[in-house]
Design a protein around this motif. Structure first.
Motif, PDB file in Angstrom:
ATOM      1  N   LEU A 155     -24.882  -8.577 -22.306  1.00 14.95           N
ATOM      2  CA  LEU A 155     -26.183  -8.299 -22.916  1.00 14.95           C
ATOM      3  C   LEU A 155     -26.373  -6.805 -23.130  1.00 14.95           C
ATOM      4  N   HIS A 156     -25.856  -6.009 -22.205  1.00 12.48           N
ATOM      5  CA  HIS A 156     -25.923  -4.555 -22.380  1.00 12.48           C
ATOM      6  C   HIS A 156     -25.062  -4.106 -23.560  1.00 12.48           C
ATOM      7  N   GLN A 157     -23.962  -4.793 -23.796  1.00 14.73           N
ATOM      8  CA  GLN A 157     -23.153  -4.489 -24.975  1.00 14.73           C
ATOM      9  C   GLN A 157     -23.903  -4.801 -26.263  1.00 14.73           C
ATOM     10  N   ARG A 158     -24.583  -5.917 -26.278  1.00 15.03           N
ATOM     11  CA  ARG A 158     -25.269  -6.337 -27.497  1.00 15.03           C
ATOM     12  C   ARG A 158     -26.524  -5.513 -27.765  1.00 15.03           C
ATOM     13  N   LEU A 159     -27.273  -5.203 -26.709  1.00  9.80           N
ATOM     14  CA  LEU A 159     -28.520  -4.438 -26.850  1.00  9.80           C
ATOM     15  C   LEU A 159     -28.484  -3.281 -25.859  1.00  9.80           C
ATOM     16  N   PRO A 160     -27.824  -2.191 -26.200  1.00  4.16           N
ATOM     17  CA  PRO A 160     -27.642  -1.115 -25.217  1.00  4.16           C
ATOM     18  C   PRO A 160     -28.895  -0.305 -24.931  1.00  4.16           C
ATOM     19  N   HIS A 161     -29.836  -0.251 -25.862  1.00  4.00           N
ATOM     20  CA  HIS A 161     -31.010   0.607 -25.708  1.00  4.00           C
ATOM     21  C   HIS A 161     -32.226  -0.252 -25.362  1.00  4.00           C
ATOM     22  N   PHE A 162     -32.650  -0.150 -24.108  1.00  7.41           N
ATOM     23  CA  PHE A 162     -33.788  -0.940 -23.640  1.00  7.41           C
ATOM     24  C   PHE A 162     -35.090  -0.328 -24.145  1.00  7.41           C
ATOM     25  N   GLN A 163     -35.991  -1.195 -24.570  1.00 10.18           N
ATOM     26  CA  GLN A 163     -37.295  -0.760 -25.058  1.00 10.18           C
ATOM     27  C   GLN A 163     -38.365  -1.711 -24.547  1.00 10.18           C
ATOM     28  N   LEU A 164     -39.502  -1.160 -24.208  1.00  9.12           N
ATOM     29  CA  LEU A 164     -40.648  -1.978 -23.793  1.00  9.12           C
ATOM     30  C   LEU A 164     -41.478  -2.303 -25.029  1.00  9.12           C
ATOM     31  N   SER A 165     -40.958  -3.236 -25.812  1.00 12.46           N
ATOM     32  CA  SER A 165     -41.656  -3.619 -27.035  1.00 12.46           C
ATOM     33  C   SER A 165     -41.464  -5.112 -27.266  1.00 12.46           C
ATOM     34  N   ARG A 166     -42.367  -5.668 -28.033  1.00 11.01           N
ATOM     35  CA  ARG A 166     -42.301  -7.093 -28.338  1.00 11.01           C
ATOM     36  C   ARG A 166     -41.069  -7.414 -29.181  1.00 11.01           C
ATOM     37  N   GLU A 167     -40.721  -6.510 -30.085  1.00 12.20           N
ATOM     38  CA  GLU A 167     -39.558  -6.741 -30.935  1.00 12.20           C
ATOM     39  C   GLU A 167     -38.273  -6.788 -30.116  1.00 12.20           C
ATOM     40  N   PHE A 168     -38.170  -5.889 -29.131  1.00  7.37           N
ATOM     41  CA  PHE A 168     -36.957  -5.861 -28.312  1.00  7.37           C
ATOM     42  C   PHE A 168     -36.817  -7.145 -27.496  1.00  7.37           C
ATOM     43  N   PHE A 169     -37.905  -7.596 -26.882  1.00  4.47           N
ATOM     44  CA  PHE A 169     -37.820  -8.820 -26.084  1.00  4.47           C
ATOM     45  C   PHE A 169     -37.600 -10.044 -26.972  1.00  4.47           C
ATOM     46  N   GLY A 170     -38.091  -9.977 -28.211  1.00 10.10           N
ATOM     47  CA  GLY A 170     -37.780 -11.058 -29.141  1.00 10.10           C
ATOM     48  C   GLY A 170     -36.299 -11.137 -29.443  1.00 10.10           C
ATOM     49  N   LEU A 171     -35.663  -9.973 -29.643  1.00 10.19           N
ATOM     50  CA  LEU A 171     -34.214  -9.949 -29.847  1.00 10.19           C
ATOM     51  C   LEU A 171     -33.463 -10.318 -28.578  1.00 10.19           C
ATOM     52  N   LEU A 172     -34.032  -9.943 -27.437  1.00 11.62           N
ATOM     53  CA  LEU A 172     -33.373 -10.223 -26.156  1.00 11.62           C
ATOM     54  C   LEU A 172     -33.224 -11.722 -25.924  1.00 11.62           C
ATOM     55  N   PHE A 173     -34.282 -12.477 -26.197  1.00 14.59           N
ATOM     56  CA  PHE A 173     -34.244 -13.913 -25.936  1.00 14.59           C
ATOM     57  C   PHE A 173     -33.504 -14.691 -27.022  1.00 14.59           C
ATOM     58  N   LEU A 174     -33.065 -14.010 -28.059  1.00 15.96           N
ATOM     59  CA  LEU A 174     -32.220 -14.666 -29.051  1.00 15.96           C
ATOM     60  C   LEU A 174     -30.740 -14.611 -28.688  1.00 15.96           C
ATOM     61  N   GLU A 175     -30.387 -13.779 -27.719  1.00 21.19           N
ATOM     62  CA  GLU A 175     -28.986 -13.612 -27.337  1.00 21.19           C
ATOM     63  C   GLU A 175     -28.549 -14.711 -26.370  1.00 21.19           C
ATOM     64  N   ASP A 176     -27.357 -15.246 -26.604  1.00 17.82           N
ATOM     65  CA  ASP A 176     -26.809 -16.265 -25.708  1.00 17.82           C
ATOM     66  C   ASP A 176     -26.560 -15.719 -24.307  1.00 17.82           C
ATOM     67  N   SER A 177     -26.247 -14.433 -24.214  1.00 19.73           N
ATOM     68  CA  SER A 177     -26.033 -13.830 -22.893  1.00 19.73           C
ATOM     69  C   SER A 177     -27.310 -13.861 -22.063  1.00 19.73           C
ATOM     70  N   CYS A 178     -28.440 -13.652 -22.709  1.00 15.78           N
ATOM     71  CA  CYS A 178     -29.719 -13.739 -21.997  1.00 15.78           C
ATOM     72  C   CYS A 178     -29.982 -15.169 -21.538  1.00 15.78           C
ATOM     73  N   HIS A 179     -29.602 -16.139 -22.359  1.00 11.85           N
ATOM     74  CA  HIS A 179     -29.802 -17.541 -21.976  1.00 11.85           C
ATOM     75  C   HIS A 179     -29.054 -17.866 -20.685  1.00 11.85           C
ATOM     76  N   TYR A 180     -27.797 -17.435 -20.596  1.00 10.83           N
ATOM     77  CA  TYR A 180     -27.011 -17.793 -19.418  1.00 10.83           C
ATOM     78  C   TYR A 180     -27.265 -16.874 -18.237  1.00 10.83           C
ATOM     79  N   LEU A 181     -27.829 -15.717 -18.476  1.00  7.78           N
ATOM     80  CA  LEU A 181     -28.356 -14.938 -17.354  1.00  7.78           C
ATOM     81  C   LEU A 181     -29.536 -15.673 -16.732  1.00  7.78           C
ATOM     82  N   MET A 182     -30.395 -16.208 -17.575  1.00  8.09           N
ATOM     83  CA  MET A 182     -31.521 -17.015 -17.110  1.00  8.09           C
ATOM     84  C   MET A 182     -31.024 -18.292 -16.426  1.00  8.09           C
ATOM     85  N   PHE A 183     -29.988 -18.911 -16.976  1.00  8.92           N
ATOM     86  CA  PHE A 183     -29.413 -20.126 -16.402  1.00  8.92           C
ATOM     87  C   PHE A 183     -28.911 -19.867 -14.979  1.00  8.92           C
ATOM     88  N   SER A 184     -28.217 -18.757 -14.787  1.00 11.02           N
ATOM     89  CA  SER A 184     -27.691 -18.434 -13.457  1.00 11.02           C
ATOM     90  C   SER A 184     -28.810 -18.177 -12.462  1.00 11.02           C
TER      91      SER A 184
END
Length: 333
Positions: A155-184
């Protein structure tokens, strides 16, 4: 006035200094843009090595041969400079041996991902098949923790620059890596579920095989042929494996509901897992969960349309289809 000593201690000013200096400084000014361009291309870490290289120092910045009192000595120095430049060029042309360690060090993030995936595969296998004994729950937790580390790194590879914004979290939850981080995180501290390890194991195995094949290519075209054949056979079944993973993700949901009534999981776990399943349903890179839902719905509808289907079962199936369809999230375009 300043007296200039005479005799052997007198200061002899060579007139050639004044005649050669304009040409020398003109040469410096002429090649200055080229030197700046090469310095910028050298990059941050290589800039210091470039500035210290003999080839660079003798390329445009050396004094002309005529500046020396002894022309023969000047020719000798010029020959030494050219020889040094040739040796440096030869040394610069040699590269480090293309070994597995150098290949892994060239991209440390990919190497770290490969190691965590191998660890996930081993721990998942030892949980499903406890051939070494010990506490299987320990291997279960290690597999999920390693998968969480892999997902976070990816997930850090896909989205290296963290931002406290709605757009960033929208992109974050579209990533499969975020899904399986949540799964674990969902199953890490709960009652061990074998079905929860299967997607983690298969995803880690598929991704580890790709990097393992690159390592085998570095080792040589004929190295470990049996391993190459296993990887090729596994990659041929990649679509079937991904479909099986999606099917497992779907059927974990009814298993969690049964476990909730049996008192083996929290009351909130089905709701949290529903969020995970919704994210998998709307995944952009992995449409197999959505495809499996559609195929199962068509299969059930075809079964209920047959005359031999009892009316009670037909009604229950149609109500279940309508209920699940209402819960399905909208697919982003």
């Amino acid at each position: 006035m300043v007296d200039i000593p005479s005799g052997s201690e007198s200061l002899v000013l060579d007139s050639r200094v004044f005649t050669m200096a304009p040409r020398t400084f003109g040469n410096i000014i002429k090649h200055l843009p080229q030197e700046i361009g090469e310095l910028l291309r050298a990059g941050g870490r290589n800039a210091g090595e470039y500035l210290k290289s003999p080839r660079r120092s003798s390329q445009h910045w050396s004094w002309p041969v005529g500046m020396s009192d002894n022309s023969a000595g000047g020719d000798s120095n010029a020959g030494n400079d050219s020889g040094t430049g040739g040796n440096t060029q030869a040394n610069g042309g040699t590269q480090r041996p293309n070994t597995v360690l150098n290949f892994m060090l060239s991209n440390k993030v990919e190497a770290a991902l490969w190691l965590t995936r191998i660890f996930t595969v081993v721990c998942s296998f030892l949980f499903i098949f406890p051939i070494l004994g010990g506490n299987p729950y320990g291997f279960y937790q290690r597999a999920l923790i390693s998968n969480a580390a892999t997902s976070a790194l990816r997930l850090h590879q896909r989205l290296p620059h963290f931002q406290l914004s709605r757009e960033f979290f929208g992109l974050l939850f579209l990533e499969d890596s975020c899904h399986y981080l949540m799964f674990s995180l969902i199953f890490m501290n709960g009652y061990p579920i074998t079905m929860a390890v299967i997607p983690v194991f298969l995803f880690a195995l598929l991704h580890a095989c790709n990097y393992t094949k690159n390592i085998l290519n570095v080792m040589g075209p004929d190295s470990l042929q049996f391993m190459r054949k296993l990887i090729d056979k596994l990659q041929l079944q990649q679509i079937n494996i991904l479909r099986f993973i999606a099917c497992t993700e779907i059927f974990i949901m009814p298993a969690i509901i049964f476990m909730m009534f049996a008192g083996k999981c929290s009351f909130f776990l089905p709701f949290v897992y529903y969020k995970f399943l919704s994210l998998r349903y709307t995944s952009r890179r992995n449409p197999y969960c959505r495809t499996l839902f559609t195929e199962m719905r068509l299969t059930v509808e075809h079964f209920t349309a047959t005359p031999s289907c009892p009316g009670i079962i037909r009604t229950a199936c149609l109500k279940a289809i309508a209920f699940i369809s209402r819960l399905s999230p909208p697919i982003p375009q």
